[in-house]
Design a protein around this motif. Sequence first.
Motif, PDB file in Angstrom:
ATOM      1  N   VAL A 110       0.855  -1.183   0.000  1.00 43.13           N
ATOM      2  CA  VAL A 110       0.000   0.000   0.000  1.00 43.13           C
ATOM      3  C   VAL A 110       0.894   1.237   0.000  1.00 43.13           C
ATOM      4  CG1 VAL A 110      -1.671   1.338   1.351  1.00 43.13           C
ATOM      5  CG2 VAL A 110      -1.951  -1.130   1.132  1.00 43.13           C
ATOM      6  N   PHE A 111       0.561   2.176  -0.890  1.00 36.42           N
ATOM      7  CA  PHE A 111       1.302   3.425  -1.036  1.00 36.42           C
ATOM      8  C   PHE A 111       0.600   4.514  -0.232  1.00 36.42           C
ATOM      9  CE2 PHE A 111       2.783   0.811  -4.342  1.00 36.42           C
ATOM     10  CZ  PHE A 111       3.991   1.303  -4.800  1.00 36.42           C
ATOM     11  N   LEU A 112       1.344   5.128   0.683  1.00 37.85           N
ATOM     12  CA  LEU A 112       0.825   6.174   1.561  1.00 37.85           C
ATOM     13  C   LEU A 112       1.509   7.497   1.259  1.00 37.85           C
ATOM     14  CD1 LEU A 112       1.183   4.205   4.921  1.00 37.85           C
ATOM     15  CD2 LEU A 112      -0.841   4.312   3.450  1.00 37.85           C
ATOM     16  N   GLY A 113       0.903   8.591   1.663  1.00 38.02           N
ATOM     17  CA  GLY A 113       1.563   9.873   1.462  1.00 38.02           C
ATOM     18  C   GLY A 113       0.760  11.036   1.969  1.00 38.02           C
ATOM     19  N   THR A 114       1.035  12.178   1.363  1.00 42.23           N
ATOM     20  CA  THR A 114       0.300  13.396   1.667  1.00 42.23           C
ATOM     21  C   THR A 114      -0.865  13.493   0.688  1.00 42.23           C
ATOM     22  OG1 THR A 114       1.531  14.756   0.100  1.00 42.23           O
ATOM     23  CG2 THR A 114       2.490  14.510   2.310  1.00 42.23           C
ATOM     24  N   ARG A 115      -1.619  14.554   0.768  1.00 43.51           N
ATOM     25  CA  ARG A 115      -2.713  14.668  -0.200  1.00 43.51           C
ATOM     26  C   ARG A 115      -2.200  15.032  -1.590  1.00 43.51           C
ATOM     27  NH1 ARG A 115      -5.896  20.058   1.814  1.00 43.51           N
ATOM     28  NH2 ARG A 115      -4.799  21.389   0.361  1.00 43.51           N
ATOM     29  N   TRP A 116      -0.923  15.395  -1.705  1.00 42.50           N
ATOM     30  CA  TRP A 116      -0.353  15.751  -3.008  1.00 42.50           C
ATOM     31  C   TRP A 116       0.353  14.599  -3.699  1.00 42.50           C
ATOM     32  CZ3 TRP A 116       0.132  19.197   1.120  1.00 42.50           C
ATOM     33  CH2 TRP A 116      -0.696  20.306   1.017  1.00 42.50           C
ATOM     34  N   LEU A 117       1.025  13.729  -2.937  1.00 45.05           N
ATOM     35  CA  LEU A 117       1.739  12.636  -3.581  1.00 45.05           C
ATOM     36  C   LEU A 117       2.072  11.528  -2.599  1.00 45.05           C
ATOM     37  CD1 LEU A 117       5.462  13.363  -4.129  1.00 45.05           C
ATOM     38  CD2 LEU A 117       4.019  15.119  -3.204  1.00 45.05           C
ATOM     39  N   PRO A 118       2.238  10.309  -3.129  1.00 47.63           N
ATOM     40  CA  PRO A 118       2.634   9.185  -2.278  1.00 47.63           C
ATOM     41  C   PRO A 118       4.092   9.320  -1.851  1.00 47.63           C
ATOM     42  CG  PRO A 118       2.359   8.474  -4.543  1.00 47.63           C
ATOM     43  CD  PRO A 118       1.994   9.920  -4.500  1.00 47.63           C
ATOM     44  N   SER A 162      -1.125   3.993  12.453  1.00 44.62           N
ATOM     45  CA  SER A 162       0.005   4.549  13.203  1.00 44.62           C
ATOM     46  C   SER A 162       1.020   5.253  12.304  1.00 44.62           C
ATOM     47  CB  SER A 162       0.711   3.454  14.005  1.00 44.62           C
ATOM     48  OG  SER A 162       1.387   2.563  13.143  1.00 44.62           O
ATOM     49  N   SER A 163       0.861   5.128  10.993  1.00 47.73           N
ATOM     50  CA  SER A 163       1.799   5.776  10.073  1.00 47.73           C
ATOM     51  C   SER A 163       1.612   7.284  10.097  1.00 47.73           C
ATOM     52  CB  SER A 163       1.582   5.273   8.642  1.00 47.73           C
ATOM     53  OG  SER A 163       2.395   5.997   7.745  1.00 47.73           O
ATOM     54  N   ARG A 164       2.701   7.998   9.947  1.00 44.59           N
ATOM     55  CA  ARG A 164       2.597   9.463   9.880  1.00 44.59           C
ATOM     56  C   ARG A 164       2.015   9.911   8.543  1.00 44.59           C
ATOM     57  NH1 ARG A 164       7.495  12.764   8.189  1.00 44.59           N
ATOM     58  NH2 ARG A 164       8.599  11.409   6.747  1.00 44.59           N
ATOM     59  N   TRP A 165       2.021   9.020   7.541  1.00 49.27           N
ATOM     60  CA  TRP A 165       1.441   9.315   6.235  1.00 49.27           C
ATOM     61  C   TRP A 165      -0.025   8.909   6.273  1.00 49.27           C
ATOM     62  CZ3 TRP A 165       4.788  12.228   3.915  1.00 49.27           C
ATOM     63  CH2 TRP A 165       6.158  12.006   4.115  1.00 49.27           C
ATOM     64  N   LYS A 166      -0.924   9.851   6.205  1.00 50.48           N
ATOM     65  CA  LYS A 166      -2.353   9.581   6.416  1.00 50.48           C
ATOM     66  C   LYS A 166      -3.133   9.300   5.148  1.00 50.48           C
ATOM     67  CE  LYS A 166      -1.806   9.872  10.728  1.00 50.48           C
ATOM     68  NZ  LYS A 166      -1.618   8.615  11.429  1.00 50.48           N
ATOM     69  N   ARG A 167      -2.670   9.745   3.995  1.00 53.90           N
ATOM     70  CA  ARG A 167      -3.391   9.533   2.745  1.00 53.90           C
ATOM     71  C   ARG A 167      -3.024   8.167   2.175  1.00 53.90           C
ATOM     72  NH1 ARG A 167      -6.049  12.459  -1.638  1.00 53.90           N
ATOM     73  NH2 ARG A 167      -6.422  10.753  -3.067  1.00 53.90           N
ATOM     74  N   ARG A 168      -4.028   7.382   1.840  1.00 52.65           N
ATOM     75  CA  ARG A 168      -3.811   6.068   1.243  1.00 52.65           C
ATOM     76  C   ARG A 168      -4.056   6.193  -0.253  1.00 52.65           C
ATOM     77  NH1 ARG A 168      -7.033   3.143   6.192  1.00 52.65           N
ATOM     78  NH2 ARG A 168      -5.601   3.945   7.757  1.00 52.65           N
TER      79      ARG A 168
END
Length: 148
Positions: A98-106, A135-141
């Motif tokens: 699963v790729f996580l990130g910000t609302r702008w990019l993974p 628990s990941s600091r990256w909230k966008r999936r």
Amino acid sequence: MTDWPRQPDSRTCGPSSVVVAEALLAGGGHGPWPDFERDVLAMHRRLTGVRDRHGRLQLPWPRMLGTPPWAVARELGGRARRYRQAEVLAALPTPVPVFLGTRWLPRHVVLVLDERDGEPLVYNPAVGAVVPLSSSRWKRRWWAVLPR
């Protein structure tokens, strides 16, 4: 308890997840991990370069941009799809990147291995542990690489 390896550097979360996924799919992967760094760096080179049918590098992908989901899908024989938790949980027990990130990019790749009360449990290569996805600091999936 399983001894989970940590990614060797800040840019190898994707290949670290793929190496662990392949080890689990092959029936191993529960440690120890004697050649993990070497295997991850080789996987990183393989995932960030597009090769033709003769194995020649055609269009390199800049490793500083991370691992592209289509390369992970190609390596694992799956398909990259927008993240939908129900699809990811339905794919278990197959490991699901699963790729996580910000609302702008993974920005980070984890590997869903299990679930607890509907919460995906992931191998997070940055910490070398299985933890709840929340628990990941990256909230966008962003994407999941689902099995075919």
